[in-house]
Scaffold this motif. Structure first.
Motif, mmCIF file in Angstrom:
data_model
loop_
_atom_site.group_PDB
_atom_site.id
_atom_site.type_symbol
_atom_site.label_atom_id
_atom_site.label_comp_id
_atom_site.label_asym_id
_atom_site.label_seq_id
_atom_site.Cartn_x
_atom_site.Cartn_y
_atom_site.Cartn_z
ATOM 1 N N HIS A 390 -61.655 13.193 3.317
ATOM 2 C CA HIS A 390 -60.557 12.253 3.577
ATOM 3 C C HIS A 390 -60.930 11.280 4.698
ATOM 4 C CE1 HIS A 390 -56.488 10.746 4.097
ATOM 5 N NE2 HIS A 390 -56.589 11.024 5.398
ATOM 6 N N GLU A 391 -61.552 11.822 5.748
ATOM 7 C CA GLU A 391 -61.936 10.962 6.863
ATOM 8 C C GLU A 391 -62.979 9.935 6.437
ATOM 9 O OE1 GLU A 391 -60.772 10.814 9.934
ATOM 10 O OE2 GLU A 391 -59.260 12.323 9.478
ATOM 11 N N LEU A 392 -63.896 10.325 5.568
ATOM 12 C CA LEU A 392 -64.912 9.386 5.096
ATOM 13 C C LEU A 392 -64.329 8.368 4.126
ATOM 14 C CD1 LEU A 392 -67.939 11.777 4.489
ATOM 15 C CD2 LEU A 392 -67.735 10.052 6.271
ATOM 16 N N ASN A 393 -63.282 8.753 3.416
ATOM 17 C CA ASN A 393 -62.714 7.856 2.401
ATOM 18 C C ASN A 393 -62.187 6.566 3.014
ATOM 19 O OD1 ASN A 393 -61.740 7.389 -0.426
ATOM 20 N ND2 ASN A 393 -59.775 7.403 0.636
ATOM 21 N N ASN A 394 -61.530 6.687 4.160
ATOM 22 C CA ASN A 394 -60.932 5.492 4.778
ATOM 23 C C ASN A 394 -61.984 4.456 5.185
ATOM 24 O OD1 ASN A 394 -58.344 6.502 4.459
ATOM 25 N ND2 ASN A 394 -58.339 7.496 6.469
ATOM 26 N N PRO A 395 -63.027 4.839 5.958
ATOM 27 C CA PRO A 395 -64.015 3.809 6.322
ATOM 28 C C PRO A 395 -64.814 3.304 5.122
ATOM 29 C CG PRO A 395 -64.721 5.968 7.102
ATOM 30 C CD PRO A 395 -63.309 6.121 6.657
ATOM 31 N N VAL A 396 -65.066 4.148 4.144
ATOM 32 C CA VAL A 396 -65.794 3.679 2.960
ATOM 33 C C VAL A 396 -64.971 2.651 2.197
ATOM 34 C CG1 VAL A 396 -66.689 4.376 0.715
ATOM 35 C CG2 VAL A 396 -67.237 5.714 2.745
ATOM 36 N N THR A 397 -63.653 2.929 2.056
ATOM 37 C CA THR A 397 -62.772 1.964 1.364
ATOM 38 C C THR A 397 -62.733 0.639 2.107
ATOM 39 O OG1 THR A 397 -61.429 3.788 0.522
ATOM 40 C CG2 THR A 397 -60.441 1.596 0.532
ATOM 41 N N GLY A 501 -68.932 1.526 9.401
ATOM 42 C CA GLY A 501 -70.251 2.155 9.488
ATOM 43 C C GLY A 501 -70.362 3.092 10.675
ATOM 44 N N GLU A 502 -69.847 2.648 11.832
ATOM 45 C CA GLU A 502 -69.886 3.509 13.015
ATOM 46 C C GLU A 502 -69.073 4.778 12.808
ATOM 47 O OE1 GLU A 502 -68.534 1.118 16.187
ATOM 48 O OE2 GLU A 502 -70.382 -0.063 16.361
ATOM 49 N N ARG A 503 -67.921 4.662 12.136
ATOM 50 C CA ARG A 503 -67.090 5.846 11.871
ATOM 51 C C ARG A 503 -67.822 6.824 10.951
ATOM 52 N NH1 ARG A 503 -63.836 9.603 13.616
ATOM 53 N NH2 ARG A 503 -62.348 10.376 12.059
ATOM 54 N N ILE A 504 -68.470 6.302 9.950
ATOM 55 C CA ILE A 504 -69.216 7.178 9.025
ATOM 56 C C ILE A 504 -70.369 7.864 9.750
ATOM 57 C CG2 ILE A 504 -70.717 7.165 7.000
ATOM 58 C CD1 ILE A 504 -68.933 4.936 5.870
#
Length: 699
Positions: A390-397, A501-504
């Motif tokens: 879920h956390e990765l979904n937001n920055p990827v979107t 990118g930084e969040r990922i």
């Protein structure tokens, strides 16, 4: 079995001389001398005694004469040395018996003689006597060890002693072969009247009660009737280290002997104490070696030193009975001591074996625990995977959405007739700090009369436009406004790409640090950075709960990073679940209850909160994880560190009960301490991690 009686005396073996001589004999004259007085035995059944010696020192001849005169019904045979054994055995039948072998010191090697004789079935079990005129023998080790040497008699001998020893040896041999008394008397007859026989002390062949009775009778013959004393259980007859004033003759009951040691009182004797208490210490004039205590109601006779002296002086026969009783008691105690020594040796062997087994078991437990820690880590990693996705979904979107507009925004910027306005807007959009919602609404009100389009205004504010004069200039120049908008859109897209990118990267680095197996060597770990990584990974688990971090500047500790992350993950997730479970329980109870008032959690009206503090604590780093949940009941708190103990059974989150056990073991491995202080509204998990590992490594 017994030997049949003879009808008449029989002759000795043909070709062999009869009688005995005092001097050495040659093979032709009398290598094998026999005295064949065999009356009382049937022809063909002979009982033999073998004497070995060449009479060179006047031992074998007189010895044979004295034994023949003492036992006229036995057949005595004499040979010079072991080399004549074959000739001796040729003269015997299978029915003949050799009850006794007598060697003299005229034989060069007694061990070799006995060993050669035992090679024949006729003398395989025969007992031997040695008659010697030497002060030292070095040729008796083998026969002593085998048990075939019955006695050693020193020259010059006395006939009573020699005959008595020979008779006792032959009798013991026949008893061990299974002969009864009348059969033995039939074979070797009664011992000579002058032979020394019987036990060393009178009374040793009687049972203990008889000896006690005889002793008491002897004492009362001199002193008169002795009063009996009836003592209850637990009465001290002797006290260790105290003076002994009298002996006690125990007629009835039991007495135990105890001795104090540095490890406390030790029971030395119970059934082995004997009926005579205090005699040895009294006779030696020493203080009591044991404490004597009655273990049942007992009847005793008390005899003082003076009374014993009078009795022994008036009737010396009492000393024999007293000695026999003392020897019995001491022998019993000695045997008990030997048994205890053997038991201690066996216990020591058992303990050593158990120690080795426990060491192997401990090693297995360590390996099992290490495996459980690894499984728990990856189990927690799997549990966190949904939240990580879920956390990765937001920055990827956001990344994909921004990338979709980048081409369009870039073309607009390149086609713009005002590149400076584009660059200014791009820089502002990427570098301007975020504004609060209230400030954004305030700026929208100020710019709306100028630009008239709310969507354009929001876009320009996010690009960093806060000046009304600049807004009027853009409103009056459509080309500049269009260029500024294009630059703002491009800057916003680039900013979104970089932030996503930084969040990922931060999420993947945290996940990598959690999942990576630790090396064998410890590493310097910043506790604060590890906690931050865990908070990023568990953000979905603490959703709706305020997390407050209060960090001091602390030195690094030496630890395994991934294992420490397991500690922080378990503590933070447990705290969050405790708060969530309390709210779920209150909600369920509220739905079932008919009461109208709203039920409050343990924290009251306060918001749900987890507070994490990191501080210096003398020679260590102290980490506290505190939540304002329902607390832990005392019953649960007692067992919370036990493996497989869980309070989550019956919920959707079903725990395996290994979390706190693993936390405790990881902290213990680092030499740290874990303490828990809990009551409704506050649970504090306090962890102290020492720094001495770092100091040792640096030194």
């Amino acid at each position: 079995m017994s030997f049949p009686e003879a009808d008449s005396p029989s002759a000795s073996t043909p070709g062999l001389a009869h009688g005995w001589t005092h001097g050495p004999s040659s093979l032709d004259a009398s290598i094998l001398e026999k005295t064949s007085v065999r009356s009382g035995h049937r022809s063909g059944y002979h009982v033999h005694v073998l004497v070995v010696g060449d009479n060179s020192r006047q031992l074998a001849g007189p010895l044979t004469r004295d034994l023949t005169q003492s036992f006229p019904n036995l057949c005595f045979d004499r040979i010079e040395s072991a080399k004549d054994l074959a000739l001796f055995f040729e003269g015997l039948d299978e029915e003949d018996h050799v009850l006794l072998g007598v060697a003299t010191s005229e034989v060069k090697d007694v061990d070799a003689l006995i060993d050669a004789a035992r090679a024949s079935s006729l003398m395989a079990s025969t007992q031997w006597m040695l008659v010697t005129d030497q002060e030292l023998h070095t040729d008796l080790a083998a026969c002593t060890e085998s048990g075939h040497l019955a006695a050693v008699v020193r020259f010059p001998w006395t006939v009573p002693l020699l005959s008595g020893q020979a008779y006792s040896t032959m009798r013991r041999y026949l008893e061990e072969c299974g002969y009864c008394t009348y059969e033995i008397l039939d074979l070797i007859q009664e011992p000579p009247s002058f032979a020394v026989q019987g036990p060393i002390l009178e009374g040793l062949d009687l049972n203990e009660d008889q000896v006690v009775h005889e002793l008491l009778e002897g004492v009362e013959r001199v002193l008169g009737p002795r009063p009996r004393i009836r003592l209850p259980r637990g009465t001290h007859l002797l006290t260790q280290g105290h003076r002994v004033e009298a002996v006690h003759l125990v007629l009835e009951g039991t007495v135990s002997l105890h001795r104090d040691s540095r490890h406390g009182e030790v029971l030395a004797h119970l059934a082995t104490s004997g009926p005579l208490i205090g005699l040895i210490s009294l006779a030696r004039g020493e203080n009591a070696f044991f404490t004597a205590l009655t273990t049942s109601e007992a009847t005793v006779v008390r005899l003082t030193t003076e009374q014993l002296q009078i009795a022994l002086t008036e009737d010396p026969s009492i000393s024999t009975v007293l000695t026999a009783l003392a020897i019995r008691s001491l022998t019993r105690r000695l045997m008990r001591a030997e048994d205890l020594h053997v038991e201690n040796a066996m216990l020591a062997e058992d303990l050593e074996r158990q120690k080795e087994e426990l060491a192997a078991t401990l090693e297995d437990l360590r390996a099992t625990r290490a495996e459980l820690v690894e499984r728990a880590r990856f189990a927690m990693l799997g549990e966190l995977s949904a939240g990580i996705a879920h956390e990765l979904n937001n920055p990827v979107t956001a990344l994909l959405r921004a990338a979709g507009h980048l081409r369009e925004d870039a073309e607009a910027v390149m086609a713009s007739r005002a590149p400076e306005a584009c660059r200014s807007a791009l820089d502002c959009a990427m570098d301007s700090p975020p504004l609060s919602t209230a400030r954004e609404r305030e700026l929208q009100k100020e710019l709306l009369p100028i630009l008239h389009d709310r969507s354009v205004i929001r876009q320009l504010i996010r690009a960093g436009l806060t000046d009304t004069a600049h807004a009027r200039a853009l409103a009056n120049d459509p080309a500049q406004l269009e260029a500024f908008q294009a630059g703002a859109r491009l800057g916003g897209s680039l900013r979104s790409v970089l932030a996503s990118g930084e969040r990922i990267i931060s999420l993947t680095q945290s996940l990598k640090g959690y999942a990576r197996p630790d090396a064998d060597d410890l590493k310097e770990v910043d506790v604060r950075r590890g906690i931050d990584d865990v908070l990023r990974l568990t953000s979905h688990r603490v959703h709706g709960i305020e997390v407050v971090c209060e960090y001091e500047d602390v030195p690094p500790i030496l630890a395994h990073p991934a294992k420490l992350q397991q500690v922080w993950t378990n503590l933070i997730v447990n705290a969050a679940e405790a708060i969530e479970d309390e709210e779920a329980d209150l909600k369920a109870q509220g739905q079932e209850s008919a009461a109208s008032e709203k039920m409050l959690p343990a924290r009251g009206h306060a918001e749900a909160r987890i507070t994490i503090t990191v501080a210096n604590s003398g020679d260590g780093v102290e980490v506290c994880v505190c939540d304002n949940g329902p607390g832990i009941s005392p019953q649960v708190l007692e067992r919370i560190m036990e493996p497989h103990f869980t309070t989550k059974a019956g919920r959707v989150r079903f725990g395996l009960g290994m979390g706190m056990s693993i936390v405790h073991s990881i902290i213990a491995d680092l030499g740290g301490q874990l303490t828990i202080d809990s009551h409704p509204g506050s649970t504090i998990m306090r962890i102290l991690l020492p720094l001495h590992h770092v100091h040792e490594e640096e030194s």
